[in-house]
Design an enzyme around this catalytic site. Structure first.
Site, short mmCIF file in Angstrom:
data_model
loop_
_atom_site.label_atom_id
_atom_site.label_comp_id
_atom_site.label_asym_id
_atom_site.label_seq_id
_atom_site.Cartn_x
_atom_site.Cartn_y
_atom_site.Cartn_z
N VAL A 66 0.97 -3.54 4.16
CA VAL A 66 1.08 -4.74 4.95
C VAL A 66 2.51 -5.59 5.10
O VAL A 66 2.50 -6.42 5.53
CB VAL A 66 0.09 -5.73 4.33
CG1 VAL A 66 -1.30 -5.47 4.61
CG2 VAL A 66 0.45 -5.91 2.93
N SER A 115 0.66 -1.15 0.01
CA SER A 115 0.08 0.07 0.02
C SER A 115 0.79 1.30 0.04
O SER A 115 0.45 2.34 -0.32
CB SER A 115 -0.71 -0.06 1.38
OG SER A 115 -1.93 -0.97 1.18
N TYR A 149 -4.69 3.56 7.39
CA TYR A 149 -5.59 2.68 7.36
C TYR A 149 -6.95 3.10 8.38
O TYR A 149 -6.96 4.23 8.63
CB TYR A 149 -5.32 1.17 7.97
CG TYR A 149 -4.65 0.47 6.91
CD1 TYR A 149 -4.67 0.36 5.62
CD2 TYR A 149 -3.19 0.01 7.22
CE1 TYR A 149 -4.03 -0.36 4.63
CE2 TYR A 149 -2.35 -0.58 6.39
CZ TYR A 149 -2.69 -0.76 4.89
OH TYR A 149 -1.99 -1.25 4.21
N LYS A 200 0.54 3.49 -3.09
CA LYS A 200 -0.59 4.21 -3.26
C LYS A 200 -0.14 5.96 -3.39
O LYS A 200 -0.65 6.53 -4.40
CB LYS A 200 -1.62 4.19 -2.12
CG LYS A 200 -2.07 2.62 -2.33
CD LYS A 200 -3.42 2.49 -1.32
CE LYS A 200 -4.27 0.95 -1.56
NZ LYS A 200 -3.76 -0.07 -1.14
N TYR A 252 -2.16 -2.68 -11.01
CA TYR A 252 -2.24 -2.41 -9.49
C TYR A 252 -1.59 -3.48 -8.82
O TYR A 252 -0.77 -3.03 -7.93
CB TYR A 252 -3.70 -2.32 -9.06
CG TYR A 252 -3.99 -2.22 -7.72
CD1 TYR A 252 -3.54 -1.03 -7.13
CD2 TYR A 252 -4.22 -3.28 -6.87
CE1 TYR A 252 -3.80 -0.80 -5.82
CE2 TYR A 252 -4.47 -2.99 -5.73
CZ TYR A 252 -4.25 -2.08 -4.83
OH TYR A 252 -4.45 -1.97 -3.61
#
Lengths: 339, 339, 339, 339
Positions: free
Chosen positions: D281, D82, D263, D85, D211
């Site tokens: 993660v 992540s 998150y 992103k 992605y």
């Protein structure tokens, strides 16, 4: 005159359950099976409920012909709690003014949500009269033109007609406790008032008091089985022959008990048992076998949905033996017993 | 032999609807009333559905004794769409392996949510077999040991038994269109696979193809009324006398049609009409009057819930006249007609 | 002594905004631009708010060095409404007892939901002190050991320190109206009491009264700009030099205004404007430029989120011209003006 | 030339952290404190992540002046997950075509919901680019006119500029595993396509592949600290002096990392730490101290929100010592250290 009919039927053995002895033996057996079920916990949110022994276990049956059966703790009084919901709904539908209007204020859909969830349906109405929000609305529609004492009087008189004059009392300690621990119901009521759910002129605190009082009315298994039988009998009390409700009101009540009567277990209950019923946190289940009999089951320990553990087991075993499920009487069915 | 029974019944005027002529006249009247209803819009998400004229309107009745009635566009083929859901559910319950196991994979609760909502119940199962997610799961349980062509073959053979050999076909253009516009169903399927909803070994894209194919099977009003009558008759096709399903499977199917068959209008439908039914976006309503008759209604324009506007009106008018509502046959009921 | 510092700074032209004249001209220009914005509607849920003319438009600035600017309707009193929320939160954090404890009762997350939604976070606490539920909790923590009159007294004294003694009053008509139309807030409070959100001993109706009273305190643009400047200045009132809050309390308050201060527009406001702010339904925006200035904007017409239309436009235009956005002062930034 | 500047700064001891030795000692201390934290579990949904030892613990710092610090496992490669992103979001904003258009496709609100929840905001857009749905949309906007290989090439070149040419690689096994266990992401993508979230012409499976590939790019603590420093430095890589992004793109990226980067802990992180950050993660935290430094923390064990346990502790201890919190630098603040 009614008695003459009963005696005459008895003479001709023309009762709805002709083999009453063997039926009673079958029910005895189920009663004993369920007594071994020690699952569940007694409701504890008010001391008046918490004090009931988990051992209490009573079953009373009353057929539409007035045949009676009782086993266990069937003359101990307990409060109706949520079992009052179908009764007040049926009463509202029996009053001239509201038979049509009641569903302007409350829906008829299973909510798919918890019985006390703070939510309204897409028309900003409570989902149905069997959940708290809907039952509070129904309370506000019960003879609103009368004073609070007269409303309570009228309602208990109607209930008394349903029990055929058998046990009915009021537990003031339960009422006071209910009112004291009613934060969620107050939240629901204010939320509904904000959303203009109540009929004009409703006094919120008065309606809530009335609602808590209705939940605090006490019956016994025996008297409650007559209530259920009155519904089974299309609105006519089988013990007195008095017409308490018109059949349209009873039809609507049974429809909603069928789809929404057993909290979040309602869908599975309709699937497995297929009979209209209503449960309450006192451990009660009112079960209706239309045109045949009313049954009251009482055992305080509750499962996670708030239904009496023994009560649920009894219903399940009953339809395993008898062809009472709504879709059991299909032609060509592998036969269950017909009592 | 079955014919002999029919003829014999006919001789004795012992049919389930003895006064067939007056019944037909009553249905004619309702048919005409509904024809004036021009509400609703034809489903447009695939061109194959959008092309149907909003004027199509057909009603076919088939009683459990094989009495038949048809009016309007009753021999025009249309795709089953969601009306395939109760049929495949009933089939799964009729196979030895899954009669018990199916509800390990799918619940039996009305969801209180939209038919294609991406949500699962508290046990991480689709809420019931009448919504898309549940029907996809049911498809995965239909003869999974067979190849896809054989599974399709087996299913259509079962359906053919339900129609008594009357019209049944496959519309490949509908299938291809359904598959092309199936983003939500793909989303549902992936979401379910993530939540381990499928039986082990399920091939996701194969199951979705199978599901779209089942939705693309075509019937006519006439043949579909026999399907409904097979359910009304406890699983035995009234035209052939063949036993297609065991009665337990039919009981479960009717229970779920009763509570969950009409999309988000299901609760209100159960309350007002009180009969098991299933609708589809092609404008179809399969209506079952247990032990009496099956009815197929077809009219493409849909209301906001996705139910045929004329179909809903027909059901409502039918139970206003006849005592078909689940709780209409209470003793002491102010009588509606008994056909 | 403070005055000596101000005079000395003035002598040396050592103010935080050295070019005060050109800054004022720039603000004048933005003021006029926003005056042309006639979008939005004045809040109408109580008559006391509905009566405000939509033409009112005031802007007051107070820098951390006490430089002042006012334009338009800056001495008309209006009620703080939700703008009281960050102030009471900051006060609670400044009391010895609750600086640590307050977040045992209320979270610090944007809720992703409406400001008055009936929901709690995963720890059963209101999401943050900037929404109604959280602010009610904060009210219950403000000097709970005092009587209600003394609590109100203490709170207004604290607010008076923030305004540096400038306009502060109480509008009893607003209070009475707020209390009368507060169904949602009552629902929230009962729901929270059910979930044991309040500290022990809280009297629910007393706390709600207190909360409505805090919303009914009136300020003017001028006095409120000093409030905002006190926050911009780390808790020390720039007009009096008095230390009202410790800097940790101010840090926490600004953090929550940054993430949660503008109702459901908070996320977009943090993205586009990047400054701590709080809006209220009276049409107020308190805007803080840390270490530089406090601004009060007042114009009653609200957008769909409940924020002042002209207020939002002003904030946006301000950061288009000046490098006030939280992440504007990056090295190598294509320069905006530094006032 | 850039080197000359560095040397010159070094001569004058004019670096952003003048007391580098004492700063390093302080960070050493925090590093050791966090090493004792053995909470959390290594992500296990793909074997490639599950195999990482829970003992790995690395901290790398890179200031905007190119001062470097590394301790622990700072040259072991791990996948960005992540953490990719914010980088792709910043890239999209740096391309001419999409700097304005990107927010037509994705919002800027914290969602108040889980990072992979299947929901869209009130405009039917993903809530923000830091959650899976939003990042998938952003991927679809990255040089869509190019072929997939060229898009991947372009993106890794941009990332390489951010690392100043330091370690960057691709882990194909991670990619293949991600793709294989991506049911939720497929569900999200189909749901978004149903809701017309993608720009026209998007190929769904291609975008998902892209992605997953972006998530499978590997860095080390050392190279990732340069990435964070490039953001801290307004888009200019401090090691090479190359301008990678315009400052507006960086401002927007930091704004969203501030509000949505950690998150469901994002709100609390913004409150307690007050710095833009993004976690993944793999156990990574990219932490940005604007105008001062970028930090990469890496330790595989995750807390219940999916953030590295040691990483969170490090951030908390860092702002306890240094005045890095967004609202720490208020005038009159009780001083923390300024490094």
């Amino acid at each position: 005159q009614e008695n003459i009919i009963l005696i005459s039927k008895s003479m001709k053995n023309d009762f709805i359950v002709p083999e009453w002895q063997s039926f009673k033996q079958e029910i005895d057996k189920i009663y004993r099976n369920c007594r071994n079920n020690t699952n569940g916990d007694v409701a504890s949110y008010i001391p008046q409920l918490a004090r009931y022994s988990p051992d209490f276990w009573g079953v009373s049956v009353c057929t539409v012909d007035g045949q009676r059966y009782s086993n266990g703790d069937t003359s101990v009084p307990f409060s109706l709690q949520s079992c009052s919901k179908p009764l007040t709904y049926c009463m509202v539908q029996s009053t001239d003014e509201y038979i049509e209007r009641v569903h302007k204020y409350v829906g008829h859909e299973p909510s798919g949500r918890s019985f006390n969830e703070i939510s309204l349906d897409y028309q900003n109405k409570p989902h149905n009269p069997m959940i708290n929000s809907g039952a509070i609305i129904v309370s506000s529609l019960l003879k609103p033109e009368l004073s609070l004492p007269d409303r309570f009087d009228w309602t208990t008189k109607m209930m008394s007609k349903m029990t055929g004059g058998e046990h009915l009392s009021f537990n003031n300690a339960v009422f006071l406790s209910e009112r004291e621990t009613a934060d969620r119901n107050f939240a629901l009521a204010y939320y509904m008032r904000e959303n203009k759910c109540f009929p004009e002129g409703t006094k919120l605190h008065e309606v809530l008091d009335f609602y808590f009082q209705l939940c605090s009315i006490e019956v016994t298994c025996e008297s409650a089985s007559v209530i259920a039988a009155t519904l089974a009998n299309g609105g006519i009390c089988p013990m007195t022959g008095e017409k308490v409700f018109n059949s349209a009101a009873v039809r609507n009540t049974l429809s909603l008990m069928h789809s929404c009567g057993m909290y979040d277990y309602s869908g599975e209950f309709a699937f497995r048992v297929g009979l209209p019923a209503k449960s309450g946190v006192s451990g009660t289940v009112l079960l209706v076998v239309p045109n045949v009999m009313g049954i009251c089951l009482w055992s305080p320990p509750l499962d996670k949905w708030g239904n009496s553990c023994r009560g649920i087991q009894f219903c399940q075993e009953l339809v395993n033996v008898y062809n009472f499920h709504n879709y059991d009487n299909l032609k060509h069915t592998e036969k269950k017993m017909d009592p």
